[in-house]
Design an enzyme around this catalytic site. Structure first.
Site, PDB file in Angstrom:
ATOM      1  N   LYS B  51      70.352  25.868  22.509  1.00 35.41           N
ATOM      2  CA  LYS B  51      68.778  25.059  22.663  1.00 35.41           C
ATOM      3  C   LYS B  51      68.593  24.522  21.213  1.00 35.41           C
ATOM      4  O   LYS B  51      67.776  23.839  21.094  1.00 35.41           O
ATOM      5  CB  LYS B  51      67.778  26.517  22.627  1.00 35.41           C
ATOM      6  N   SER B  76      59.187  32.787  24.379  1.00 35.04           N
ATOM      7  CA  SER B  76      59.275  34.348  23.567  1.00 35.04           C
ATOM      8  C   SER B  76      60.944  34.281  23.496  1.00 35.04           C
ATOM      9  O   SER B  76      61.530  35.222  23.097  1.00 35.04           O
ATOM     10  CB  SER B  76      58.852  35.440  24.661  1.00 35.04           C
TER      11      SER B  76
END
Lengths: 312, 312
Positions: B51, B76
């Site tokens: 990511k 989250s």
């Protein structure tokens, strides 16, 4: 003492039988330690530990006749797996004497690699007697996990590779148990290092190597209450003189420091290392001033752990 | 559609902000699978997951003015950490909306990387409202974890690196959750592969992507009872058309297969991977015939796991 050229030949000889393992770095652990660390990842070695190197070299150095008759060792740890796998790769029978109390998972690993297990009562005398009996029956050659020059030379090849990639290293730290890895690494540093020094790391709970260097004779451990289960053994007459001559220092670390270093490696580097492997990083973190700003190599000795029994 | 040259520019742009992660192989897993597997280890990426690539690209592509005002996301998981770290590296404020129920360890990770957390009730409406409020107050730009073209292009750079090292790959398999990694990988394969096809892998328990491809429209998950917690999200209107056009197939796997593949990677490769990452290997092991003898790339998406809560 072995020459540089002979050590190079050892490396060439075992290369087809081992992995050339990667050298990893971690920005974050460099930040935390204030040092410049290079991790030689022998946890990625075949069977999961540096022991593959020494085992391969020792078996390759036997005569064809001796190879045919096989090799025997008594070990419940990584060396049993290393001998089994190296022997299998070379078509050599491997007889492994294991205490009946050894965990099933370790027996299964030896079997996977093709080792023939003989169980015996869990004490040194029975292990030695059983090995002797196998030698008499089969003519197999006994190989010691750490007090054998061919094994020691093989273990040193991890440091050769590390120094090829990072010739400017100022220190290489290895854990010290039986002394094979430390002695082999010190030899490699002598011949392949430019300005590099050899350092050993061990738990306070099994500090025989520290006391041996201090007292000028091989000391034993009276208790070995350490999580670093690969480091409970003691030095031998083949590796101790090399360690005396070539190793600068042994750094001792607390159990809590070993666990903390192990957790740091798992969480931040995302690699699986044995507690014994974490001892070297624990030494850097304990002696931050010594390693501050220095290029330091760390031999991550292995990654064989029981995932259902982690210390954190 | 983005061109090869533009995708190369994305890669060059983010290179100073990411690690070039290693590609590992495992003799033993090759033997077990009958395939020839190349693992691109994004678990070794900064903050522990691919990511980082998309987050870095998305922030770098903002105007200086927008960068000054900051970025906001609600997550989250790994994207919150990625945005926080990428923003910190670039001197950009990062506002992270997290459900109040998020584990403390995840909040701590975001804080470590410099993200400013705003907590909200644990439901999508509140998360979106809270993000909107922050955007109004600060002028920050919202970044979506997977349905944003700049994020998608960034994620594709892992496959570019993998294909540079292994140009002959016949397949690259990625896990599919929100679809950003799969769409980006498919684009990279289109431009940098020679004879390579893109495959997605997901749990039966969250098989929205499989059903979306089958039905020609974005499907949702009614239940997401899977250990692969990164794969519970659904595709979006930016990545679905790319997946429809460029992805050959989505392979679904059982929960037991995910756990088994994860254990195999941990035990044999000695690397720490998330359950989501193991889904790709699980697909190979499930469909052995398809991958038999083929050179296949696997994107190991990340390594952020709670070590005190392992599935084996």
């Amino acid at each position: 003492m072995i020459t540089r050229q002979e050590l190079e030949q050892v490396h060439q000889r075992i290369l087809p039988h081992i992995h050339r393992t990667p050298v990893l770095t971690s920005h974050l652990i460099n930040e935390i330690s204030g040092s410049d660390l290079y991790f030689k990842c022998e946890n990625f070695q075949r069977m999961g530990a540096f022991k593959m190197r020494g085992a391969a070299n020792a078996i390759l150095n036997l005569s064809k006749d001796k190879q045919r008759k096989g090799v025997v060792t008594h070990s419940s740890g990584n060396f049993a797996q290393a001998i089994s796998l190296a022997a299998k790769s070379l078509g050599v029978p491997a007889y492994i004497v294991m205490p009946s109390s050894a965990p099933e998972v370790k027996k299964a690993a030896v079997r996977t690699y093709g080792g023939k297990i003989t169980e015996c009562p869990p004490n040194l005398k029975d292990r030695e007697d059983t090995a002797k009996k196998i030698m008499e029956e089969t003519g197999a050659t006994f190989l010691h996990p750490s007090n054998d020059l061919d094994v020691i030379y093989g273990q040193g090849t991890a440091a050769i590779e590390l120094l090829e990639e990072q010739p400017e290293l100022e220190y290489i730290i290895t854990p010290v148990g039986g002394g094979g890895l430390l002695a082999g690494t010190a030899l490699a540093i002598k011949h392949f290092g430019i300005k590099c020094k050899s350092i050993g790391a061990e738990p306070f709970e099994a500090d025989d190597a520290y006391r041996s260097l201090k007292n000028g004779k091989i000391e034993t451990n009276t208790s070995t209450n350490t999580i670093a289960d690969g480091l409970k053994t003691q030095l031998g007459d083949k590796n101790f003189p090399l360690i005396q001559e070539l190793v600068q220092e042994i750094i001792r670390v607390e159990e809590s420091e070993i666990k903390q270093a192990m957790k740091l490696i798992w969480e931040r580097m995302k690699i699986i290392v044995e507690p014994s492997s974490a001892v070297a990083l624990a030494a850097v973190l304990r002696e931050k001033e010594k390693f501050k700003g220095k290029k330091t190599g760390i031999i991550i000795s292995g990654g064989n752990v029981d995932l259902r029994n982690l210390p954190f």
